[in-house]
Scaffold this active site. Structure first.
Site, PDB file in Angstrom:
ATOM      1  CG  ASP A  27       3.944   0.626  -4.423  1.00 59.96           C
ATOM      2  OD1 ASP A  27       4.723   0.309  -3.511  1.00 59.96           O
ATOM      3  OD2 ASP A  27       3.143  -0.172  -4.958  1.00 59.96           O
ATOM      4  CG  ASP A  29       7.135  -4.939  -4.414  1.00 59.85           C
ATOM      5  OD1 ASP A  29       7.831  -5.302  -5.379  1.00 59.85           O
ATOM      6  OD2 ASP A  29       7.591  -4.777  -3.269  1.00 59.85           O
TER       7      ASP A  29
END
Ligand SMILES: [Mg+2]
Ligand SMILES: [Zn+2]
Length: 215
Positions: A27, A29
């Site tokens: 991922d 952020d």
């Protein structure tokens, strides 16, 4: 997790799926970089402190590195699609300092409540849906059963599991709802990317040992 290791061992007859590479999906952020909502200013992109060395270890161990990110800012018309390229460029520069190259970047531009005429809709690729991982696996010939997803919220965990991967929750305080279900239960919980990488490499070493014993 014993069940997953047994599955690996059961496939040992022909070895891991022929020609397919394991991946670590990451991922963006809050996991790879510090989370600044809707930020597309490359000057404000900051890698998590241990991201470079941790991803270098995984890449050297043979894992493909694939970024998987929801970019609902597109659906909400916070920025244009072209604004993302400088972000990918700065990520490449920052990771390059550690000898790390991302093999691919996949993003979901959608959101069901988005105002954008094209992107304001439901889809099969916004996490927790697994669409981005499945597309990446087809395009890059990835072995999902030997792959992992590292993310900082349970939607990442669910997306990883729906794609058939194992998962590490980077528990740095991002998850606040803790809506629970079997698919949202991470295989590992790590306090840092260093720890996440070590967990993944330890599981692979254990699976290798189990395969040897099974032969
Ligand atoms: Mg995140
Ligand atoms: Zn989507």
């Amino acid at each position: 997790m014993a069940v997953s290791i047994t599955v690996d061992a059961a496939a040992a007859g022909s070895g891991p799926a022929a020609g397919l590479a394991p991946a670590v999906f990451i991922d963006k952020d809050g996991t790879l970089i510090h989370d600044l909502p809707y930020n597309v200013d490359p000057a404000r992109v900051r890698l998590r402190e241990d991201a470079g060395p941790a991803l270098a270890r995984l890449q050297q161990a043979g894992y493909r590195l694939v970024l998987i990110t929801n970019q609902a800012g597109l659906a909400h018309q916070k920025f244009e699609e072209e604004a993302l390229q400088p972000v990918w460029d700065i990520l490449a520069s920052l990771l390059g300092l550690y000898g790390v190259t991302l093999d691919a970047i996949y993003y979901c531009p959608h959101h069901p409540q988005g105002s954008h005429p094209e992107f304001g809709r439901g889809c099969d690729c916004r996490k927790p849906a697994p669409g981005l991982l499945l597309r990446a696996a087809r395009k890059h010939q990835l072995d999902l059963a030997r792959s992992w997803f590292i993310g900082d919220i349970l939607d990442d965990i669910e997306a990883g599991h729906r794609a058939g991967c194992r998962t590490v929750l980077l528990d740095v305080g991002a998850e606040t709802e803790w809506r629970n279900s079997p698919l949202r239960r991470p295989d590992r919980v790590a306090a840092s990317l260093t720890e996440a990488a070590a967990d993944i490499l330890a599981a692979a070493a254990l699976a290798g040992a189990t395969m040897e014993m099974a032969e």
